[in-house]
Design a protein around this motif. Structure first.
Motif, PDB file in Angstrom:
ATOM      1  N   PHE A  15       0.833  -1.209   0.000  1.00  0.00           N
ATOM      2  CA  PHE A  15       0.000   0.000   0.000  1.00  0.00           C
ATOM      3  C   PHE A  15       0.863   1.253   0.000  1.00  0.00           C
ATOM      4  CE2 PHE A  15      -2.546   3.418   1.782  1.00  0.00           C
ATOM      5  CZ  PHE A  15      -3.687   3.330   1.008  1.00  0.00           C
ATOM      6  N   SER A  16       1.929   1.248   0.802  1.00  0.00           N
ATOM      7  CA  SER A  16       2.834   2.404   0.837  1.00  0.00           C
ATOM      8  C   SER A  16       3.451   2.659  -0.530  1.00  0.00           C
ATOM      9  CB  SER A  16       3.930   2.182   1.886  1.00  0.00           C
ATOM     10  OG  SER A  16       3.361   2.162   3.179  1.00  0.00           O
ATOM     11  N   GLN A  17       3.784   1.591  -1.234  1.00  0.00           N
ATOM     12  CA  GLN A  17       4.344   1.739  -2.579  1.00  0.00           C
ATOM     13  C   GLN A  17       3.295   2.285  -3.541  1.00  0.00           C
ATOM     14  OE1 GLN A  17       7.682   1.496  -3.159  1.00  0.00           O
ATOM     15  NE2 GLN A  17       7.487   1.424  -0.934  1.00  0.00           N
ATOM     16  N   MET A  18       2.056   1.813  -3.398  1.00  0.00           N
ATOM     17  CA  MET A  18       0.986   2.252  -4.294  1.00  0.00           C
ATOM     18  C   MET A  18       0.755   3.766  -4.190  1.00  0.00           C
ATOM     19  SD  MET A  18      -3.008   1.094  -4.463  1.00  0.00           S
ATOM     20  CE  MET A  18      -3.477   2.031  -3.012  1.00  0.00           C
ATOM     21  N   VAL A  19       0.810   4.316  -2.960  1.00  0.00           N
ATOM     22  CA  VAL A  19       0.564   5.749  -2.808  1.00  0.00           C
ATOM     23  C   VAL A  19       1.823   6.584  -3.003  1.00  0.00           C
ATOM     24  CG1 VAL A  19      -1.467   5.439  -1.344  1.00  0.00           C
ATOM     25  CG2 VAL A  19       0.789   5.729  -0.272  1.00  0.00           C
ATOM     26  N   GLY A  20       2.977   5.944  -3.144  1.00  0.00           N
ATOM     27  CA  GLY A  20       4.215   6.682  -3.407  1.00  0.00           C
ATOM     28  C   GLY A  20       4.898   7.231  -2.171  1.00  0.00           C
ATOM     29  N   ALA A  36      10.449   9.991  12.916  1.00  0.00           N
ATOM     30  CA  ALA A  36      10.300   9.517  11.543  1.00  0.00           C
ATOM     31  C   ALA A  36       9.592  10.591  10.726  1.00  0.00           C
ATOM     32  CB  ALA A  36       9.496   8.220  11.496  1.00  0.00           C
ATOM     33  N   GLU A  37       9.961  10.682   9.459  1.00  0.00           N
ATOM     34  CA  GLU A  37       9.295  11.597   8.529  1.00  0.00           C
ATOM     35  C   GLU A  37       8.998  10.835   7.259  1.00  0.00           C
ATOM     36  OE1 GLU A  37      10.498  15.875   7.868  1.00  0.00           O
ATOM     37  OE2 GLU A  37      11.038  15.021   5.911  1.00  0.00           O
ATOM     38  N   ILE A  38       7.754  10.895   6.846  1.00  0.00           N
ATOM     39  CA  ILE A  38       7.313  10.224   5.618  1.00  0.00           C
ATOM     40  C   ILE A  38       6.623  11.262   4.747  1.00  0.00           C
ATOM     41  CG2 ILE A  38       5.812   8.439   4.650  1.00  0.00           C
ATOM     42  CD1 ILE A  38       6.254   6.852   7.248  1.00  0.00           C
ATOM     43  N   ALA A  39       6.955  11.242   3.463  1.00  0.00           N
ATOM     44  CA  ALA A  39       6.367  12.190   2.516  1.00  0.00           C
ATOM     45  C   ALA A  39       5.749  11.414   1.356  1.00  0.00           C
ATOM     46  CB  ALA A  39       7.435  13.149   2.002  1.00  0.00           C
ATOM     47  N   LEU A  40       4.793  12.035   0.715  1.00  0.00           N
ATOM     48  CA  LEU A  40       4.254  11.447  -0.510  1.00  0.00           C
ATOM     49  C   LEU A  40       3.728  12.535  -1.423  1.00  0.00           C
ATOM     50  CD1 LEU A  40       0.868  11.249  -0.517  1.00  0.00           C
ATOM     51  CD2 LEU A  40       1.329   9.424   1.047  1.00  0.00           C
ATOM     52  N   PRO A  41       3.822  12.295  -2.728  1.00  0.00           N
ATOM     53  CA  PRO A  41       3.309  13.286  -3.678  1.00  0.00           C
ATOM     54  C   PRO A  41       1.780  13.247  -3.703  1.00  0.00           C
ATOM     55  CG  PRO A  41       4.119  11.350  -4.845  1.00  0.00           C
ATOM     56  CD  PRO A  41       4.429  11.144  -3.386  1.00  0.00           C
ATOM     57  N   VAL A  42       1.172  14.404  -3.861  1.00  0.00           N
ATOM     58  CA  VAL A  42      -0.277  14.474  -3.989  1.00  0.00           C
ATOM     59  C   VAL A  42      -0.620  14.222  -5.458  1.00  0.00           C
ATOM     60  CG1 VAL A  42      -2.302  15.986  -3.836  1.00  0.00           C
ATOM     61  CG2 VAL A  42      -0.535  16.052  -2.041  1.00  0.00           C
ATOM     62  N   LYS A  44      -7.266  12.133  -4.009  1.00  0.00           N
ATOM     63  CA  LYS A  44      -8.188  13.217  -3.649  1.00  0.00           C
ATOM     64  C   LYS A  44      -9.620  12.727  -3.540  1.00  0.00           C
ATOM     65  CE  LYS A  44      -5.306  16.717  -5.854  1.00  0.00           C
ATOM     66  NZ  LYS A  44      -5.221  17.694  -6.960  1.00  0.00           N
ATOM     67  N   GLN A  45     -10.398  13.482  -2.760  1.00  0.00           N
ATOM     68  CA  GLN A  45     -11.837  13.221  -2.682  1.00  0.00           C
ATOM     69  C   GLN A  45     -12.560  14.154  -3.655  1.00  0.00           C
ATOM     70  OE1 GLN A  45     -12.698  16.302  -1.662  1.00  0.00           O
ATOM     71  NE2 GLN A  45     -13.220  16.215   0.520  1.00  0.00           N
ATOM     72  N   GLN A  46     -13.888  14.171  -3.594  1.00  0.00           N
ATOM     73  CA  GLN A  46     -14.688  14.863  -4.604  1.00  0.00           C
ATOM     74  C   GLN A  46     -14.502  16.375  -4.651  1.00  0.00           C
ATOM     75  OE1 GLN A  46     -15.859  13.390  -1.882  1.00  0.00           O
ATOM     76  NE2 GLN A  46     -17.119  14.895  -0.809  1.00  0.00           N
ATOM     77  N   ASN A  47     -14.004  16.992  -3.567  1.00  0.00           N
ATOM     78  CA  ASN A  47     -13.793  18.443  -3.565  1.00  0.00           C
ATOM     79  C   ASN A  47     -12.372  18.834  -3.948  1.00  0.00           C
ATOM     80  OD1 ASN A  47     -16.461  19.144  -2.631  1.00  0.00           O
ATOM     81  ND2 ASN A  47     -15.854  18.331  -0.646  1.00  0.00           N
ATOM     82  N   GLN A  62       1.187  20.074  -3.369  1.00  0.00           N
ATOM     83  CA  GLN A  62       1.907  19.146  -4.221  1.00  0.00           C
ATOM     84  C   GLN A  62       2.452  17.933  -3.467  1.00  0.00           C
ATOM     85  OE1 GLN A  62       3.023  22.621  -4.124  1.00  0.00           O
ATOM     86  NE2 GLN A  62       1.399  22.996  -5.600  1.00  0.00           N
ATOM     87  N   ARG A  63       2.598  18.063  -2.142  1.00  0.00           N
ATOM     88  CA  ARG A  63       3.259  17.014  -1.366  1.00  0.00           C
ATOM     89  C   ARG A  63       2.734  17.047   0.067  1.00  0.00           C
ATOM     90  NH1 ARG A  63       7.887  14.088  -2.222  1.00  0.00           N
ATOM     91  NH2 ARG A  63       9.382  13.823  -0.534  1.00  0.00           N
TER      92      ARG A  63
END
Length: 136
Positions: free
Chosen positions: A16-21, A32-38, A43-46, A89-90
């Motif tokens: 799952f972590s790989q899937m979301v980047g 610990a610090e974890i980052a991921l690209p948006v 995203k949800q509907q808004n 963006q992140r």
């Protein structure tokens, strides 16, 4: 194996972590610090990052922080307060251990959305991480 390198190997073993980047960007004892690209898929509907993604980030960062002082851990409980929509963006989750004993650690995590170079707090979390015996 170096601490950060070991942590990255653990994160890489999570589909799952790989899937979301997700990327472990900092990992030292107690933090610990974890980052991921948006991406649009998060995203949800808004147009905001889905709350489940923020909760995932909090859970994962809290567990890494707790796991840095206790080996072989899982999340026992977590509470997330959403403070503003996740836009940018992140995402960056920064977790630290508040207190720990031999079998559990209480940790906190702040999640920031990075938008146009500025960090804005979008969620704050606290969780209890517990030492467990994992099956081989």
């Amino acid at each position: 194996m170096e601490f950060l390198e070991h942590g990255r190997a653990v994160l890489a073993a999570q589909p799952f972590s790989q899937m979301v980047g997700a990327e472990l960007t900092r990992f030292v004892p107690g933090e610990a610090e974890i980052a991921l690209p948006v991406t649009d898929q998060l995203k949800q509907q808004n147009g905001f990052v889905h709350g489940g993604v923020l909760a995932y980030l909090a859970d994962t960062a809290l567990t890494f922080a707790g796991g840095s002082v206790l080996k072989g851990v899982l999340t026992s409980e977590i509470k997330v307060n959403y403070t503003r929509p996740g836009l940018g963006q992140r995402l960056i989750a920064r977790a630290s251990v508040l207190s720990h004993g031999k079998t559990q650690a209480v940790c906190r995590c702040d999640i920031f959305a990075l938008q146009d170079g500025a960090e804005k707090l979008c969620a704050a979390a606290q969780g209890t991480i517990v030492k467990v015996s994992l099956p081989d």
